[in-house]
Motif scaffolding. Structure first.
Motif, short mmCIF file in Angstrom:
data_model
loop_
_atom_site.label_atom_id
_atom_site.label_comp_id
_atom_site.label_asym_id
_atom_site.label_seq_id
_atom_site.Cartn_x
_atom_site.Cartn_y
_atom_site.Cartn_z
N GLN A 1 0.70 -1.45 -0.01
CA GLN A 1 -0.24 -0.04 0.20
C GLN A 1 0.58 1.23 -0.39
O GLN A 1 0.51 2.11 0.29
CB GLN A 1 -1.43 -0.74 1.34
CG GLN A 1 -1.74 -1.12 1.89
CD GLN A 1 -2.86 -1.37 0.38
OE1 GLN A 1 -3.21 -0.28 -0.10
NE2 GLN A 1 -2.67 -2.23 -0.45
N GLN A 2 2.35 0.96 -0.03
CA GLN A 2 3.63 2.42 0.47
C GLN A 2 3.09 2.86 -1.04
O GLN A 2 3.32 2.55 -2.47
CB GLN A 2 4.40 1.97 0.75
CG GLN A 2 4.06 1.51 2.31
CD GLN A 2 3.46 2.44 3.55
OE1 GLN A 2 3.58 3.64 3.54
NE2 GLN A 2 1.86 1.73 3.62
N HIS A 3 3.66 4.05 -1.51
CA HIS A 3 4.27 4.55 -2.08
C HIS A 3 5.30 4.03 -2.68
O HIS A 3 5.19 4.06 -4.06
CB HIS A 3 4.35 6.52 -2.18
CG HIS A 3 4.94 6.85 -3.13
ND1 HIS A 3 4.75 7.46 -3.53
CD2 HIS A 3 6.53 7.77 -3.16
CE1 HIS A 3 4.88 7.89 -5.19
NE2 HIS A 3 6.17 8.34 -4.46
N VAL B 1 6.00 1.64 -3.90
CA VAL B 1 5.88 0.05 -4.17
C VAL B 1 4.69 0.72 -5.38
O VAL B 1 5.30 0.80 -6.87
CB VAL B 1 4.41 -1.07 -3.84
CG1 VAL B 1 4.23 -1.70 -4.40
CG2 VAL B 1 5.41 -1.25 -2.91
N ALA B 2 3.99 1.50 -5.33
CA ALA B 2 3.67 2.91 -6.45
C ALA B 2 4.71 2.77 -7.47
O ALA B 2 4.20 2.98 -9.22
CB ALA B 2 2.28 3.44 -6.25
N LYS B 3 5.12 4.01 -6.54
CA LYS B 3 6.21 4.38 -7.96
C LYS B 3 6.97 2.97 -8.96
O LYS B 3 7.08 3.07 -9.91
CB LYS B 3 7.24 5.07 -6.93
CG LYS B 3 8.90 5.78 -7.52
CD LYS B 3 9.25 6.26 -7.22
CE LYS B 3 10.22 6.97 -7.96
NZ LYS B 3 11.18 8.05 -6.58
N LEU C 1 5.41 0.30 -9.83
CA LEU C 1 4.46 -0.44 -10.70
C LEU C 1 4.32 0.92 -11.89
O LEU C 1 4.65 0.54 -13.22
CB LEU C 1 3.39 0.03 -10.42
CG LEU C 1 2.50 -1.71 -9.41
CD1 LEU C 1 1.19 -1.51 -8.45
CD2 LEU C 1 3.30 -2.61 -9.74
N SER C 2 4.42 2.26 -11.44
CA SER C 2 4.95 3.00 -12.47
C SER C 2 5.88 2.86 -13.90
O SER C 2 6.13 3.16 -14.35
CB SER C 2 4.29 4.57 -11.97
OG SER C 2 4.41 6.02 -13.21
N HIS D 1 5.20 1.03 -15.91
CA HIS D 1 4.38 1.36 -16.91
C HIS D 1 5.29 1.71 -17.90
O HIS D 1 4.99 2.35 -18.99
CB HIS D 1 3.16 1.50 -16.48
CG HIS D 1 2.37 2.08 -16.99
ND1 HIS D 1 1.93 3.55 -17.60
CD2 HIS D 1 1.20 1.47 -17.60
CE1 HIS D 1 1.12 3.86 -18.99
NE2 HIS D 1 0.57 2.42 -18.81
#
Length: 389
Positions: free
Chosen positions: A48-50, A52-54, A56-57, A60
């Motif tokens: 849920q942390q930034h 990991v989102a980074k 994934l981005s 992409h």
């Protein structure tokens, strides 16, 4: 702060990318290994942390896709591994990114092993020649990205998995479980809370210290352990008190990897007891090692006193003697807000004999400088409960 003087590429014991911002290289490193659709295995909190989102981005942006699997508990279980294998197969993934602390990396390495097997997980426990049963042809490649500085699982050839039914921790081993690439980016540890920075750092310390004190002949590992201990002595308190101290974070991260590289020389009673207590009480492994440390050192004194004297000189303690080192360890723990006894973390004496038996049978017991009996392990456990050093 870029810390370019601490940026490096190493090939020991595997391909390691060390330095601030190296996480940005992850998509290209996946491509280098032929991964087109990796599975990121992490824990529920990190998912849920930034950071990991980074990740994934970034994938992409490189026209790559990856999924996340995060159904992992603090002491990963066989069921966690089975669920990870199911997620890998369902998504038709072709590689694994192990992202997180030791729990996530251990689980990820076991998933990477099991995607290519037909036998159950426990058939590959690190006993006798079980590792020869492994079908290596379909094992998944792993890129390990630690976000703590403790277990050093990123450079290990084994995973610690809890057998819930038997209430024991088991080592799963195969040489090919060593990740193909490791990214050591200290920026990923900046948000680690102080208490976890301390506990994971003391886990790294316990790895290096037990490796240094082990009896087997491995001068290279012994030398690595010495320097890892010095790096932890000089940097762990700084990183704990000031989580944004990137240079201290970088040194602690490298020391963690060094400690795990060194413990191929052997571990010992700290880990034998910590594994047993962790299986029964589900406590943080690094915290257990930190609490147990002075009690185990004292029990091993007759065999390790000379080595500890050399260690005290190397790390710059004023008095080069065993008692000075014990005193420093206790003070260091206090500065890190590590409890002094197992009672302080609500462990009781009710399972004392069972703990002694489990520790005696733990694989790490074989590396201890003194071959303790079940009763001696029980006595150390009682001492650690009552604070008797």
């Amino acid at each position: 702060m870029k810390l370019d003087h601490l940026k490096a590429d190493w090939n020991y014991p595997t391909n390691i990318k060390q330095g601030v911002g190296r996480i940005g290289e992850l998509p290209n490193l996946c491509k280098d290994l032929g991964m087109k659709k990796p599975l990121v295995i992490t824990d529920p909190f990190l998912a849920q942390q930034h950071m990991v989102a980074k990740v994934l981005s970034n994938f992409h942006d490189h026209d790559m896709h990856c999924d996340i699997f995060s159904n992992i508990v603090g002491n990963p279980t066989e069921q966690n591994v089975k669920d990870g294998v199911a997620a890998f197969n369902y998504g038709n993934h072709d590689g694994i990114i192990a992202f997180g602390g030791g729990s996530a990396i251990d689980a990820a390495k076991s998933v990477a092993l099991m995607v290519g097997q037909t036998l159950p997980l426990w058939h590959f426990e690190d006993k006798d020649d079980n590792w020869t049963r492994v079908n290596t042809s379909n094992m998944a490649q792993v890129i390990a990205v630690p976000t703590t500085s403790g277990t050093g699982s990123e450079v290990g050839r084994a995973s610690v998995i809890t057998d819930v039914e038997a209430k024991v921790k088991r080592l799963i081993f195969h040489p090919n479980m060593l990740p193909s690439i490791v990214i050591l980016d200290p920026e990923l540890t900046l948000d680690l809370p102080a208490h976890l920075t301390a506990a994971t750092g003391m886990d790294a310390f316990s790895h290096a210290l037990e490796a240094y004190c082990a009896q087997s002949y491995h001068p290279m590992a012994q030398g690595i352990a010495l320097e890892a201990i010095r790096l932890i002595k000089d940097n762990l308190l700084k990183a704990t008190l000031d989580g944004q101290n990137l240079e201290a974070r970088a040194h602690c991260m490298v020391a963690s990897t060094m400690g795990a590289t060194a413990f191929q020389r052997g571990l010992g009673a700290m880990h034998a007891l910590a594994h047993s207590l962790g299986a029964l009480y589900n406590c943080h492994h690094g915290l257990l090692n930190a609490i147990l440390m002075p009690y185990v050192l004292k029990a091993n004194r007759s065999e390790i006193e000379g080595r500890i004297r050399r260690l005290t000189r190397y790390i710059g303690l004023k008095d080069a003697c065993f008692d000075s080192f014990i005193a420093w360890v206790i003070t260091f723990r206090q500065q890190l807000s590590i409890p002094h006894t197992l009672s302080d973390i609500d462990i009781t004496a009710k399972d004392a004999c069972l703990i002694g038996k489990m520790a005696f049978n733990d694989p790490c017991a074989a590396g201890n400088p003194i071959p303790f009996s079940e009763k001696q392990y029980t006595d150390i456990f009682i001492n650690a409960l009552n604070g008797e050093i």
